[in-house]
Design a protein around this motif. Structure first.
Motif, mmCIF file in Angstrom:
data_model
loop_
_atom_site.group_PDB
_atom_site.id
_atom_site.type_symbol
_atom_site.label_atom_id
_atom_site.label_comp_id
_atom_site.label_asym_id
_atom_site.label_seq_id
_atom_site.Cartn_x
_atom_site.Cartn_y
_atom_site.Cartn_z
ATOM 1 N N ARG A 141 0.816 -1.211 0.000
ATOM 2 C CA ARG A 141 0.000 0.000 0.000
ATOM 3 C C ARG A 141 0.853 1.265 0.000
ATOM 4 N N ARG A 142 1.791 1.345 0.892
ATOM 5 C CA ARG A 142 2.620 2.554 1.001
ATOM 6 C C ARG A 142 3.424 2.782 -0.287
ATOM 7 N N TRP A 143 3.991 1.705 -0.836
ATOM 8 C CA TRP A 143 4.745 1.823 -2.082
ATOM 9 C C TRP A 143 3.849 2.334 -3.215
ATOM 10 N N LEU A 144 2.635 1.745 -3.337
ATOM 11 C CA LEU A 144 1.727 2.144 -4.402
ATOM 12 C C LEU A 144 1.299 3.597 -4.234
ATOM 13 N N HIS A 145 1.009 4.004 -3.025
ATOM 14 C CA HIS A 145 0.620 5.389 -2.767
ATOM 15 C C HIS A 145 1.732 6.349 -3.192
ATOM 16 N N THR A 146 2.962 6.028 -2.863
ATOM 17 C CA THR A 146 4.108 6.857 -3.246
ATOM 18 C C THR A 146 4.247 6.900 -4.764
ATOM 19 N N TRP A 147 4.085 5.761 -5.405
ATOM 20 C CA TRP A 147 4.179 5.684 -6.864
ATOM 21 C C TRP A 147 3.121 6.568 -7.511
ATOM 22 N N LEU A 148 1.898 6.470 -7.018
ATOM 23 C CA LEU A 148 0.814 7.284 -7.567
ATOM 24 C C LEU A 148 1.029 8.767 -7.283
ATOM 25 N N GLN A 149 1.527 9.068 -6.113
ATOM 26 C CA GLN A 149 1.756 10.460 -5.742
ATOM 27 C C GLN A 149 2.783 11.113 -6.676
ATOM 28 N N ARG A 150 3.795 10.360 -7.086
ATOM 29 C CA ARG A 150 4.780 10.895 -8.033
ATOM 30 C C ARG A 150 4.134 11.233 -9.368
ATOM 31 N N HIS A 151 3.140 10.465 -9.774
ATOM 32 C CA HIS A 151 2.475 10.702 -11.053
ATOM 33 C C HIS A 151 1.399 11.784 -10.957
ATOM 34 N N LEU A 152 0.922 12.051 -9.754
ATOM 35 C CA LEU A 152 -0.182 12.986 -9.586
ATOM 36 C C LEU A 152 0.209 14.287 -8.891
ATOM 37 N N ALA A 153 1.183 14.244 -8.037
ATOM 38 C CA ALA A 153 1.553 15.395 -7.200
ATOM 39 C C ALA A 153 0.366 15.823 -6.337
ATOM 40 N N ASP A 154 -0.448 14.876 -5.932
ATOM 41 C CA ASP A 154 -1.626 15.153 -5.111
ATOM 42 C C ASP A 154 -1.848 13.973 -4.170
ATOM 43 N N THR A 155 -1.604 14.190 -2.900
ATOM 44 C CA THR A 155 -1.683 13.109 -1.920
ATOM 45 C C THR A 155 -3.093 12.536 -1.797
ATOM 46 N N GLY A 156 -4.098 13.392 -1.787
ATOM 47 C CA GLY A 156 -5.469 12.924 -1.627
ATOM 48 C C GLY A 156 -5.921 12.034 -2.776
ATOM 49 N N THR A 157 -5.670 12.474 -3.982
ATOM 50 C CA THR A 157 -6.053 11.673 -5.151
ATOM 51 C C THR A 157 -5.238 10.389 -5.204
ATOM 52 N N ALA A 158 -3.963 10.474 -4.836
ATOM 53 C CA ALA A 158 -3.121 9.269 -4.796
ATOM 54 C C ALA A 158 -3.694 8.266 -3.792
ATOM 55 N N ALA A 159 -4.142 8.749 -2.649
ATOM 56 C CA ALA A 159 -4.738 7.860 -1.642
ATOM 57 C C ALA A 159 -6.026 7.223 -2.183
ATOM 58 N N ASP A 160 -6.847 8.030 -2.844
ATOM 59 C CA ASP A 160 -8.092 7.502 -3.416
ATOM 60 C C ASP A 160 -7.798 6.423 -4.460
ATOM 61 N N LEU A 161 -6.845 6.692 -5.352
ATOM 62 C CA LEU A 161 -6.530 5.723 -6.403
ATOM 63 C C LEU A 161 -5.843 4.481 -5.836
ATOM 64 N N THR A 162 -5.103 4.644 -4.744
ATOM 65 C CA THR A 162 -4.521 3.481 -4.075
ATOM 66 C C THR A 162 -5.632 2.552 -3.590
ATOM 67 N N GLN A 163 -6.631 3.136 -2.933
ATOM 68 C CA GLN A 163 -7.752 2.328 -2.441
ATOM 69 C C GLN A 163 -8.531 1.723 -3.604
ATOM 70 N N ASP A 164 -8.749 2.512 -4.643
ATOM 71 C CA ASP A 164 -9.470 2.004 -5.820
ATOM 72 C C ASP A 164 -8.729 0.831 -6.464
ATOM 73 N N THR A 165 -7.402 0.899 -6.450
ATOM 74 C CA THR A 165 -6.603 -0.192 -7.017
ATOM 75 C C THR A 165 -6.846 -1.476 -6.238
ATOM 76 N N PHE A 166 -6.820 -1.399 -4.931
ATOM 77 C CA PHE A 166 -7.022 -2.603 -4.127
ATOM 78 C C PHE A 166 -8.468 -3.090 -4.201
ATOM 79 N N ILE A 167 -9.405 -2.173 -4.341
ATOM 80 C CA ILE A 167 -10.799 -2.597 -4.543
ATOM 81 C C ILE A 167 -10.910 -3.368 -5.846
ATOM 82 N N ARG A 168 -10.239 -2.887 -6.880
ATOM 83 C CA ARG A 168 -10.245 -3.574 -8.171
ATOM 84 C C ARG A 168 -9.628 -4.965 -8.029
ATOM 85 N N VAL A 169 -8.544 -5.070 -7.256
ATOM 86 C CA VAL A 169 -7.918 -6.385 -7.023
ATOM 87 C C VAL A 169 -8.923 -7.307 -6.347
#
Length: 168
Positions: A20-48
């Protein structure tokens, strides 16, 4: 009485705790937005959880990255559509502007149309947009594209059927 929480899949729970933490960091680098990165991290695991078998894959990060990239593309596409919509209605007076609820429904409809259009072959999409946005007749589209009118009719029919199938 205490609430008991159960995890439907121990493998996914382990994947979540591990990555989770790794994915959030990865997404944050692509978005520069912590909140959206957190949302997409959760959405990724929901998809899994909702699309994978109950066994964790050997390459968890590869799977998570693949899913997250798709969610990023969806996010950017939706953001672009929303910005284009907001630019289109920016000239409206405040009392003429749609309510937030109406704006959300319109953006959702535009996203659905965009998704439907992206499934069409390029020529079908082009002909459909000529008919719908430019108001061109079958004969006019045939002249512009150099295709017979019957072919134009078939392409537009395919597009209309795709529109109807997304409404259901």
């Amino acid at each position: 009485m205490s609430a008991v929480t159960s995890v439907p899949c121990p493998d996914v729970a382990e994947m979540y705790c591990t990555h989770r933490r790794w994915l959030h960091t990865w997404l944050q680098r692509h978005l520069a937005d912590t909140g959206t990165a957190a949302d997409l991290t959760q959405d990724t695991f929901i998809r899994v959880l909702t699309t994978r078998s109950m066994q964790a894959p050997r390459e968890s990060r590869a799977l998570l990255t693949h899913i997250a990239k798709g969610l990023l593309i969806d996010y950017w596409r939706r953001r672009d559509i929303e910005q284009a919509y907001l630019q289109a209605v920016a000239h409206l007076a405040e009392h003429e502007a749609p309510s937030p609820e109406t704006r959300l429904m319109l953006i959702e409809a535009l996203v659905a149309v965009d998704n439907m259009l992206s499934t069409l072959k390029p020529l079908t999409r082009q002909m459909f947009l000529m008919a719908q946005l430019e108001g061109m007749t079958l004969a006019e589209i045939a002249v512009r594209t150099g295709k017979p009118a019957i072919t134009v009719r078939r392409h537009i029919r395919r597009a209309l059927l795709a529109c109807m199938s997304t409404q259901q």
